[in-house]
Design an enzyme around this catalytic site. Structure first.
Site, PDB file in Angstrom:
ATOM      1  N   ASP A  74     -24.181 -24.297  -5.251  1.00 55.29           N
ATOM      2  CA  ASP A  74     -22.937 -24.400  -4.497  1.00 55.29           C
ATOM      3  C   ASP A  74     -22.806 -25.798  -3.934  1.00 55.29           C
ATOM      4  O   ASP A  74     -23.815 -26.481  -3.725  1.00 55.29           O
ATOM      5  CB  ASP A  74     -22.892 -23.368  -3.369  1.00 55.29           C
ATOM      6  CG  ASP A  74     -21.466 -23.168  -2.883  1.00 55.29           C
ATOM      7  OD1 ASP A  74     -20.722 -22.436  -3.549  1.00 55.29           O
ATOM      8  OD2 ASP A  74     -21.081 -23.789  -1.883  1.00 55.29           O
ATOM      9  N   ARG A  97     -18.613 -13.496  -9.853  1.00 58.07           N
ATOM     10  CA  ARG A  97     -18.401 -12.078  -9.544  1.00 58.07           C
ATOM     11  C   ARG A  97     -17.596 -11.281 -10.563  1.00 58.07           C
ATOM     12  O   ARG A  97     -17.629 -10.060 -10.539  1.00 58.07           O
ATOM     13  CB  ARG A  97     -17.734 -11.941  -8.164  1.00 58.07           C
ATOM     14  CG  ARG A  97     -18.715 -12.155  -7.026  1.00 58.07           C
ATOM     15  CD  ARG A  97     -17.995 -12.187  -5.704  1.00 58.07           C
ATOM     16  NE  ARG A  97     -17.143 -13.375  -5.626  1.00 58.07           N
ATOM     17  CZ  ARG A  97     -16.303 -13.633  -4.629  1.00 58.07           C
ATOM     18  NH1 ARG A  97     -16.157 -12.777  -3.639  1.00 58.07           N
ATOM     19  NH2 ARG A  97     -15.590 -14.737  -4.629  1.00 58.07           N
ATOM     20  N   TYR A 141     -15.520 -28.540   5.230  1.00 58.28           N
ATOM     21  CA  TYR A 141     -16.350 -27.374   5.586  1.00 58.28           C
ATOM     22  C   TYR A 141     -17.223 -27.664   6.811  1.00 58.28           C
ATOM     23  O   TYR A 141     -17.423 -26.811   7.667  1.00 58.28           O
ATOM     24  CB  TYR A 141     -17.229 -26.963   4.403  1.00 58.28           C
ATOM     25  CG  TYR A 141     -16.443 -26.292   3.302  1.00 58.28           C
ATOM     26  CD1 TYR A 141     -16.097 -24.946   3.387  1.00 58.28           C
ATOM     27  CD2 TYR A 141     -16.021 -26.992   2.180  1.00 58.28           C
ATOM     28  CE1 TYR A 141     -15.361 -24.314   2.383  1.00 58.28           C
ATOM     29  CE2 TYR A 141     -15.281 -26.383   1.176  1.00 58.28           C
ATOM     30  CZ  TYR A 141     -14.962 -25.047   1.281  1.00 58.28           C
ATOM     31  OH  TYR A 141     -14.236 -24.429   0.320  1.00 58.28           O
ATOM     32  N   ARG A 193     -16.619 -21.937 -12.430  1.00 59.17           N
ATOM     33  CA  ARG A 193     -17.114 -20.670 -11.874  1.00 59.17           C
ATOM     34  C   ARG A 193     -17.407 -19.630 -12.955  1.00 59.17           C
ATOM     35  O   ARG A 193     -17.193 -18.432 -12.734  1.00 59.17           O
ATOM     36  CB  ARG A 193     -16.105 -20.082 -10.874  1.00 59.17           C
ATOM     37  CG  ARG A 193     -15.887 -20.924  -9.632  1.00 59.17           C
ATOM     38  CD  ARG A 193     -17.028 -20.685  -8.654  1.00 59.17           C
ATOM     39  NE  ARG A 193     -16.849 -21.458  -7.438  1.00 59.17           N
ATOM     40  CZ  ARG A 193     -16.413 -20.957  -6.289  1.00 59.17           C
ATOM     41  NH1 ARG A 193     -16.119 -19.680  -6.192  1.00 59.17           N
ATOM     42  NH2 ARG A 193     -16.301 -21.714  -5.246  1.00 59.17           N
ATOM     43  N   ARG A 215     -27.133 -10.517  -8.159  1.00 60.76           N
ATOM     44  CA  ARG A 215     -26.972 -10.831  -6.740  1.00 60.76           C
ATOM     45  C   ARG A 215     -27.517  -9.691  -5.881  1.00 60.76           C
ATOM     46  O   ARG A 215     -28.161  -9.925  -4.856  1.00 60.76           O
ATOM     47  CB  ARG A 215     -25.516 -11.112  -6.391  1.00 60.76           C
ATOM     48  CG  ARG A 215     -25.404 -11.729  -5.006  1.00 60.76           C
ATOM     49  CD  ARG A 215     -23.993 -12.019  -4.609  1.00 60.76           C
ATOM     50  NE  ARG A 215     -23.187 -10.803  -4.575  1.00 60.76           N
ATOM     51  CZ  ARG A 215     -21.974 -10.731  -4.088  1.00 60.76           C
ATOM     52  NH1 ARG A 215     -21.381 -11.794  -3.629  1.00 60.76           N
ATOM     53  NH2 ARG A 215     -21.320  -9.586  -4.081  1.00 60.76           N
TER      54      ARG A 215
END
Ligand code: 1CP
Length: 355
Positions: free
Chosen positions: A78, A31, A155, A27, A40
């Site tokens: 992703d 963020r 998921y 990652r 973003r």
């Protein structure tokens, strides 16, 4: 294609000699970086970043531009692009995790799932890979990735993130044939998706089995590892005259390292719950190891980060076969300066372990 200027990441995965231990962060584009948050905002939302190759390339390059210490780039995308391409309608609520418009619960739902064509249905990912490779221009190798079938299935069946994987595990015990059909479709899809990424320019691939460690020992073998083994056996292992190493990362898989090392991959990712020196004793002759600093160490002061890096390097010991990484993804509120201190410490403290 341009020759690689820095190939120590690929060399370490194949246990070839290196000058210092290579390092990247799961990652690493994300963020915690203000430049990521700005991109973003410009793109509008997370999926627009992923689906636009120019944006995906921009955010992939951000950590490399900030930290010249990084020895690898990872495709910005992703794992949930696959269920989206199977028609589940992925979306992200702001401040919340991933969600799907359509959830899977019955055998009929699973039978109806199409097997996506990577070039047609996930062409935006293939385009992102080739765009990033061009932009990297040989600076460092590019990692492609996908989720493991089990992790993707959680998921798809839960409809998003989950604490206990209750619906997926109920399916596992009540209706194992349905879950096996889903996992089989996912294994076929992941294989052609990763091969597409390799043909588009990915120089190593990682399979993220983020939730494999939630399974019992027996269920892990049957419902997660078996499908990763199948994927690994179907991957293109050499391209552009070089080996394409495969990394398997099962978070919380420390108890099963011997069997994961037998699945045919070149390297195993380790979370921070295992001692990397003991892991090396258990599997070291078969595979390289990647990991494994607790990502929360990055909240501590640079001196403490350096101490922890030194401890992990000493535990692994002398010689190649170690790619330094965090034991899971970097978290959004880490101070970017602390990430820089971590990366520098790996190179500075590791030279003594290599000839
Ligand atoms: O900007 C945002 O708010 C979105 C946050 C975000 C980011 C930066 C998501 C949503 N995905 C990503 C990128 C991402 N995801 C990468 C980029 C490459 C990199 O720099 O490393 C990678 C490799 C992933 C893989 C991924 N997505 C995994 C496997 C790795 C892991 O951390 O275990 C998983 C489980 C996901 C699902 C997902 N996507 C996003 C979130 C917040 C989540 C996790 C949700 C959960 O905890 O269940």
């Amino acid at each position: 294609m341009t020759a690689l200027k820095n190939d120590r990441f690929l060399r370490a995965l194949l246990k070839q000699p290196v000058d210092v231990t290579p390092v990247w962060m799961m990652r690493q584009a994300g963020r915690y970086l203000p430049e990521y948050r700005a991109s973003r905002a410009k793109a509008g939302d997370f999926m627009s970043l992923c689906m636009n190759p120019a944006f995906a390339c921009e955010v992939t390059m951000q950590p490399l531009d900030r930290y010249p210490q990084l020895d690898a780039a990872i495709l910005f995308s992703d794992i949930l692009t696959i269920p989206d391409a199977m028609g589940q309608g992925l979306y992200f609520e702001t401040g919340e995790g991933p969600r799907f418009k359509k959830v899977i619960s019955t055998m009929a739902d699973i039978e109806a799932l199409p097997i996506p064509d990577p070039h047609k249905d996930l062409g935006y990912v293939m385009d992102a890979v080739s765009t990033i490779r061009r932009e990297l221009n040989g600076r460092v190798p590019l990692i492609g990735f996908a989720g493991s079938p089990w992790t993707l299935a959680t998921y798809m069946v839960e409809g998003g993130s989950s604490k206990d994987y209750r619906k997926t595990k109920t399916m596992l015990y009540d209706n194992p044939q349905a879950l096996h059909l889903l996992l089989d479709k996912l294994a076929q899809t992941v294989t052609s998706y990763l091969n597409g990424q390799i043909m588009a320019g990915a120089q190593a691939v990682q399979i993220f089995d983020s939730w494999g460690g939630s399974l019992s020992a027996a269920a892990y073998q049957e419902f997660s590892l078996a499908y990763m083994r199948k994927i690994v056996s179907g991957l293109i292992r050499e391209h552009e005259g070089r080996k394409v190493p495969v990394i398997l990362f099962t978070k919380n898989g420390g108890l099963w390292l011997e069997s994961i090392a037998d699945a045919g991959a070149d390297a195993l990712g380790l979370d921070w719950t295992c001692d990397i020196g003991s892991a090396r004793d258990r599997v070291g002759s078969k595979v390289a190891l990647q990991g494994n600093m607790d990502p929360t160490v990055l909240y501590a002061k640079p001196e403490a980060i350096r101490t922890e890096v030194g401890r992990i390097l000493a535990s692994y010991g002398k010689g190649s076969g170690h790619v330094f990484n965090l034991g899971h993804g970097i978290t959004p509120d880490v101070d970017p300066e602390h990430a820089g201190a971590f990366l520098s410490a790996v190179h500075e403290l590791s030279a003594q372990y290599h000839e």
